[in-house]
Design a protein around this motif. Structure first.
Motif, mmCIF file in Angstrom:
data_model
loop_
_atom_site.group_PDB
_atom_site.id
_atom_site.type_symbol
_atom_site.label_atom_id
_atom_site.label_comp_id
_atom_site.label_asym_id
_atom_site.label_seq_id
_atom_site.Cartn_x
_atom_site.Cartn_y
_atom_site.Cartn_z
ATOM 1 N N VAL A 81 -3.138 -4.629 -7.578
ATOM 2 C CA VAL A 81 -4.014 -3.452 -7.205
ATOM 3 C C VAL A 81 -5.321 -3.268 -8.443
ATOM 4 C CG1 VAL A 81 -3.929 -0.452 -6.769
ATOM 5 C CG2 VAL A 81 -2.605 -1.943 -5.951
ATOM 6 N N MET A 95 -5.717 5.905 -1.334
ATOM 7 C CA MET A 95 -5.194 4.548 -1.264
ATOM 8 C C MET A 95 -3.917 5.037 0.017
ATOM 9 S SD MET A 95 -4.341 3.633 -4.461
ATOM 10 C CE MET A 95 -3.700 2.089 -4.528
ATOM 11 N N SER A 136 3.343 -5.673 -7.578
ATOM 12 C CA SER A 136 2.035 -5.127 -6.418
ATOM 13 C C SER A 136 1.345 -3.804 -7.786
ATOM 14 C CB SER A 136 2.445 -4.164 -5.906
ATOM 15 O OG SER A 136 3.738 -2.584 -7.105
ATOM 16 N N TYR A 187 -3.209 -1.827 0.720
ATOM 17 C CA TYR A 187 -3.445 -0.405 -0.171
ATOM 18 C C TYR A 187 -3.957 -0.078 0.077
ATOM 19 C CZ TYR A 187 -0.061 -2.908 -2.740
ATOM 20 O OH TYR A 187 1.514 -3.789 -3.635
ATOM 21 N N PRO A 232 1.162 2.136 -5.073
ATOM 22 C CA PRO A 232 2.476 0.583 -5.825
ATOM 23 C C PRO A 232 3.110 0.799 -6.869
ATOM 24 C CG PRO A 232 0.092 0.589 -7.462
ATOM 25 C CD PRO A 232 -0.111 1.175 -5.904
#
Length: 195
Positions: A14, A1, A10, A52, A5
């Motif tokens: 994700v 990634m 967030s 991300y 997060p």
């Protein structure tokens, strides 16, 4: 990634991206898997996606990581309990089948179509060591006879047998049949009960 997060919002983003990606891979295969489709299905902008995940390969890695963690969670959960052998085996088999049944076509794509990063091929990865240690613990806790095989080796054999049956049944679309489930229960029962 690209980044992990940290805030609740967030993490939700994700999770939505990973879930949408798994669904698209399951339904459309590797050739139908695009970052635009994933972003749209997840309800996020393509910019949020790229915040991300740098590309779709990184997203496939995240799907694999999540799946591996789900498998390890099943193993740890059943190991924490003290159950009679038959009940333990049924919970183990049902848990592993359930994890592999969430997106029925996903495992065929992950096993046969999508590129695999070297980290997932490493037999000495942290995950692989912990995963096999769970199977070693299962054997140590439930195997009634040694058969001249140490717990580590017996754990590897049990892991490979379960993984092989489950993955091939997922490829064939037969994973959720009673015959596969009951056959796998009998195999594990036989292996752990052998004197």
């Amino acid at each position: 990634m690209r980044k992990r997060p940290t805030q609740a919002r967030s993490k939700v983003t994700v999770d939505a991206i990973i879930e949408a990606a798994a669904r698209i891979l399951s339904d459309h295969g590797w050739t139908g898997f695009t970052t635009n489709k994933v972003a749209e299905a997840a309800g996020v902008s393509i910019g949020s996606y790229y915040q991300y995940f740098p590309d779709k390969h990184a997203l496939v890695d995240a799907i694999r990581e999540r799946h591996l963690e789900d498998c390890r969670t099943v193993l740890k959960r059943v190991l924490e309990r003290t159950l009679p052998l038959q009940e333990f085996i049924e919970e183990l088999v049902d848990g592993i089948i359930a994890i592999h049944s969430i997106h029925p076509g996903l495992h065929r794509v992950l096993l046969d179509e999508a590129p695999v990063a070297e980290a997932f091929r490493n037999p000495n990865s942290v995950f692989e060591i912990e995963y096999l240690d769970c199977y070693r613990a299962i054997v140590a806790k439930y195997r009634s006879g040694k058969n001249g095989i140490d717990n580590q080796t017996a754990g590897i054999v049990l892991s490979d047998a379960i993984d092989g049956i489950v993955h091939n049944a997922a490829r064939r679309g037969t994973l959720q049949t009673f015959d596969v489930r009951n056959g796998l229960v009998r195999i594990v029962q036989s292996y752990l009960s052998a004197a």
